[in-house]
Design a protein around this motif. Sequence first.
Motif, PDB file in Angstrom:
ATOM      1  N   GLU A   1      11.621   6.002  -2.973  1.00  0.00           N
ATOM      2  CA  GLU A   1      10.164   5.940  -3.068  1.00  0.00           C
ATOM      3  C   GLU A   1       9.459   6.598  -1.885  1.00  0.00           C
ATOM      4  OE1 GLU A   1       8.693   4.708  -5.667  1.00  0.00           O
ATOM      5  OE2 GLU A   1      10.406   3.783  -6.656  1.00  0.00           O
ATOM      6  N   LEU A   2      10.195   7.251  -1.004  1.00  0.00           N
ATOM      7  CA  LEU A   2       9.592   7.807   0.209  1.00  0.00           C
ATOM      8  C   LEU A   2       8.607   8.928  -0.085  1.00  0.00           C
ATOM      9  CD1 LEU A   2      12.657   7.901   2.649  1.00  0.00           C
ATOM     10  CD2 LEU A   2      10.763   6.281   2.618  1.00  0.00           C
ATOM     11  N   HIS A   3       8.720   9.566  -1.231  1.00  0.00           N
ATOM     12  CA  HIS A   3       7.857  10.707  -1.530  1.00  0.00           C
ATOM     13  C   HIS A   3       6.453  10.275  -1.962  1.00  0.00           C
ATOM     14  CE1 HIS A   3       9.436   9.394  -5.427  1.00  0.00           C
ATOM     15  NE2 HIS A   3       8.350   9.936  -5.966  1.00  0.00           N
ATOM     16  N   LYS A   4       6.243   9.001  -2.270  1.00  0.00           N
ATOM     17  CA  LYS A   4       4.949   8.545  -2.765  1.00  0.00           C
ATOM     18  C   LYS A   4       3.926   8.475  -1.637  1.00  0.00           C
ATOM     19  CE  LYS A   4       6.569   5.921  -6.760  1.00  0.00           C
ATOM     20  NZ  LYS A   4       6.531   4.622  -7.475  1.00  0.00           N
ATOM     21  N   LYS A   5       2.671   8.726  -1.986  1.00  0.00           N
ATOM     22  CA  LYS A   5       1.587   8.685  -1.013  1.00  0.00           C
ATOM     23  C   LYS A   5       0.999   7.273  -0.948  1.00  0.00           C
ATOM     24  CE  LYS A   5       0.235  13.526  -1.580  1.00  0.00           C
ATOM     25  NZ  LYS A   5      -0.882  14.452  -1.915  1.00  0.00           N
ATOM     26  N   PRO A   6       0.475   6.886   0.222  1.00  0.00           N
ATOM     27  CA  PRO A   6      -0.128   5.544   0.339  1.00  0.00           C
ATOM     28  C   PRO A   6      -1.336   5.401  -0.583  1.00  0.00           C
ATOM     29  CG  PRO A   6       0.330   6.466   2.499  1.00  0.00           C
ATOM     30  CD  PRO A   6       0.545   7.576   1.516  1.00  0.00           C
TER      31      PRO A   6
ATOM     32  N   THR B   1       0.815  -1.222   0.000  1.00  0.00           N
ATOM     33  CA  THR B   1       0.000   0.000   0.000  1.00  0.00           C
ATOM     34  C   THR B   1       0.844   1.265   0.000  1.00  0.00           C
ATOM     35  OG1 THR B   1      -0.149  -0.174   2.417  1.00  0.00           O
ATOM     36  CG2 THR B   1      -1.954  -1.114   1.120  1.00  0.00           C
ATOM     37  N   GLN B   2       2.170   1.141  -0.212  1.00  0.00           N
ATOM     38  CA  GLN B   2       3.097   2.268  -0.368  1.00  0.00           C
ATOM     39  C   GLN B   2       3.217   3.116   0.899  1.00  0.00           C
ATOM     40  OE1 GLN B   2       2.272   4.533  -3.907  1.00  0.00           O
ATOM     41  NE2 GLN B   2       2.302   2.742  -5.243  1.00  0.00           N
ATOM     42  N   HIS B   3       3.153   2.499   2.060  1.00  0.00           N
ATOM     43  CA  HIS B   3       3.490   3.181   3.308  1.00  0.00           C
ATOM     44  C   HIS B   3       5.005   3.045   3.512  1.00  0.00           C
ATOM     45  CE1 HIS B   3      -0.846   2.704   3.909  1.00  0.00           C
ATOM     46  NE2 HIS B   3      -0.774   3.650   4.841  1.00  0.00           N
ATOM     47  N   TYR B   4       5.755   3.755   2.696  1.00  0.00           N
ATOM     48  CA  TYR B   4       7.195   3.519   2.645  1.00  0.00           C
ATOM     49  C   TYR B   4       7.932   4.072   3.861  1.00  0.00           C
ATOM     50  CZ  TYR B   4       6.497   1.979  -2.158  1.00  0.00           C
ATOM     51  OH  TYR B   4       6.095   1.292  -3.275  1.00  0.00           O
ATOM     52  N   SER B   5       7.447   5.129   4.467  1.00  0.00           N
ATOM     53  CA  SER B   5       8.124   5.670   5.657  1.00  0.00           C
ATOM     54  C   SER B   5       8.059   4.675   6.808  1.00  0.00           C
ATOM     55  CB  SER B   5       7.489   7.002   6.054  1.00  0.00           C
ATOM     56  OG  SER B   5       7.635   7.957   5.026  1.00  0.00           O
TER      57      SER B   5
ATOM     58  N   SER C   1       7.509   1.529   6.420  1.00  0.00           N
ATOM     59  CA  SER C   1       8.196   0.317   5.975  1.00  0.00           C
ATOM     60  C   SER C   1       9.693   0.397   6.264  1.00  0.00           C
ATOM     61  CB  SER C   1       7.968   0.108   4.477  1.00  0.00           C
ATOM     62  OG  SER C   1       6.601  -0.023   4.181  1.00  0.00           O
ATOM     63  N   LYS C   2      10.286   1.575   6.065  1.00  0.00           N
ATOM     64  CA  LYS C   2      11.718   1.712   6.290  1.00  0.00           C
ATOM     65  C   LYS C   2      12.074   1.456   7.750  1.00  0.00           C
ATOM     66  CE  LYS C   2      15.514   5.034   6.011  1.00  0.00           C
ATOM     67  NZ  LYS C   2      15.917   6.419   5.667  1.00  0.00           N
ATOM     68  N   ALA C   3      11.305   2.048   8.669  1.00  0.00           N
ATOM     69  CA  ALA C   3      11.574   1.833  10.087  1.00  0.00           C
ATOM     70  C   ALA C   3      11.406   0.366  10.474  1.00  0.00           C
ATOM     71  CB  ALA C   3      10.655   2.724  10.921  1.00  0.00           C
ATOM     72  N   MET C   4      10.401  -0.279   9.909  1.00  0.00           N
ATOM     73  CA  MET C   4      10.170  -1.681  10.254  1.00  0.00           C
ATOM     74  C   MET C   4      11.247  -2.580   9.653  1.00  0.00           C
ATOM     75  SD  MET C   4       6.703  -3.901   9.821  1.00  0.00           S
ATOM     76  CE  MET C   4       5.901  -2.703  10.877  1.00  0.00           C
ATOM     77  N   MET C   5      11.697  -2.274   8.447  1.00  0.00           N
ATOM     78  CA  MET C   5      12.754  -3.085   7.843  1.00  0.00           C
ATOM     79  C   MET C   5      14.046  -2.990   8.648  1.00  0.00           C
ATOM     80  SD  MET C   5      11.999  -2.298   3.811  1.00  0.00           S
ATOM     81  CE  MET C   5      13.524  -3.044   3.276  1.00  0.00           C
TER      82      MET C   5
END
Length: 639
Positions: A339-344, A304-308, A310-314
């Motif tokens: 890809e951090l700039h993309k919206k969910p 779902t493109q929650h990349y911010s 996702s980064k912390a969880m990875m």
Amino acid sequence: MAAGRPEAQDHPPENGFTPLEHPAPRLLPHIDCSVLPSLGGFGKHQKQLVVLTWIPALFIGFSQFSDYFLLAQPNGTCIQPIVNESNWTVASPPVAVTGGAPALHLKGNGTGEGYGDGSGMLCACEEWRLELQTGLSQNVVTKWNLVCDSAWKVHIAKFSLLVGSIFGYLVMGVMADWFGRHPVLILSVLFMLVFGLTVAFSVNVTMFSTLRFFEGFCLAGLTLSLYVLRIELCLPGWRFSMTMVASFLMVGGQLLMPGVAALCRNWPDRDDWQVLQIVIISPFVLMLPYVWIFPESLRWLLATQHYSRSKAMMLRIARKNQVDMTTEPSGVLTELEQELHKKPQRTCIVKMMSTRNLWKNIVVLCVNSLTGYGIHHCFARSMMDPEAQPTAMCHTDYYTMAGIAVATCLALCPAVGLMGRRGGLLTFMIITALASLLQLGLLNLIGKYSLRHDIVLRDTLNRKFSVAFSIIGMFSSHAVSTLSIFFCAEITPTVIRGGGLGLVLASAGFGMLTAPIMELHNQKGYFLHHVIFACCTLLCIICLLLLPEPRGQPLPESLADGESFTRQTLLHPGEQHLLLTKTDRDYSRVHDTPLHLSATGGATVAAATALAAVPASYALATGGEVLSNCTVANGVRAS
């Protein structure tokens, strides 16, 4: 590049050619192949979380089978009749497949039996003495005397838990796709504790049934969120084994439930059923720390493109799995930074209708799940002995069904390992159909060709064959239901996995709902009910051939990935290639046959004349291309 054709990068830029730059394939959409391996694969962190999803499975098993004890029908004797001095006794019927026994059968003076409706003398009694045979000394039925005119309230109480579960699967599945798996899990636990404990303090059967509806709603959300989280944590090689461990624990809850009920018997301060309800709900308090220790699904965050987040969880997962992300060569973290700039972007299950193949696969699995649980009740009713003693009958049938569930889980592991998901599901559905058809047809043949003086032998054979086919049918139908749910979780994309799995689980709830519906109608129409589900098994066998085989495949993440799951061809790739490229036959003289000329008319003649006017050099130059296009078209049709 084709042979003999120079590559673009061989030409210097000054001649007008520029090198072809193929973009590197993205890594983030390929979670099973790129992301999870770079984080340590199925490492220590994932295994700990999977264990945390197993623990509640035992408590869920307690709640799902609590109706067998909270709403069990008692034996009863009329102490003070209204009309005469006769004693009216209550014979406890068999325990049903899902949710307790049917309504009370009342017998008077041995002249007949029926359901009390207030219009006859069978329920003409002012005071009853009711005795339970299922471990408790008092339950909901004995607490509020739900017999005769009030017997229908028992069925409403059974409906409430199942109907609440059906709505819970549908609503919570959509919420899990929209808001995430973790919020649905925590909300389900909190409200499960609230409504579950409040059930124990119900003041009447109406309050009990209403609260049980909301308890079933929350139980469905809890079951669905744990199932999805468990699937999404595992790599392809671990998914089925981890799911089957949870199934074993749920069956363990079913086996332990009679012992738990016996421990709650004759409680000094409260009614037994209240103590039992508190005992089976209180363990969910252990799930309250999941708010902090259980994270959101990384797979859902990436899909779902929650990349911010996702980064912390990875980074957290890599640290717990002792993987150094700063030196990882795959480039997953580097791509994530870009890809951090993309919206969910969230997706609802309604988008499934815009697909071509995915919605058909889910519908097929919904029908499989509905058929499996629906026909399971038919087999269970045929297995039960109506002439057995009530006490022995209750315990024997309950443990028989639990033993069949254990045997099913044991058989599923090697069957799926050898035949795959689709092969195993097809095999068990064929066994279910054969058991159903033989039970419906063979028993009639035995009765038709038996001699009149062999009535006892005929009845004995009928009973033995019926029990044998019922056990086989219960075994295979339970396997069909379990495997259909798991199948759906594997082929549904991550963005709508909660909604898709909710549809299949809700269909299973409708199948379970057939048991109390048949009890409410005093088993009228039971034979037709069995025939309908037997026909559904034949339809399912045909539809199962259209499903893909997800064994060893990565989970689909987007709707496009779900569409890529298509049925594999029956031929091996090598055989199919030989079949498509076999062009040694000459069909040039087909146009000269009278049959072909009469069928195609003048248009064919004109086309043949125009083709003859084409220069030979042009035909030779384009012949290979035409042949190639025909081969491709034939290949598309064959696949």
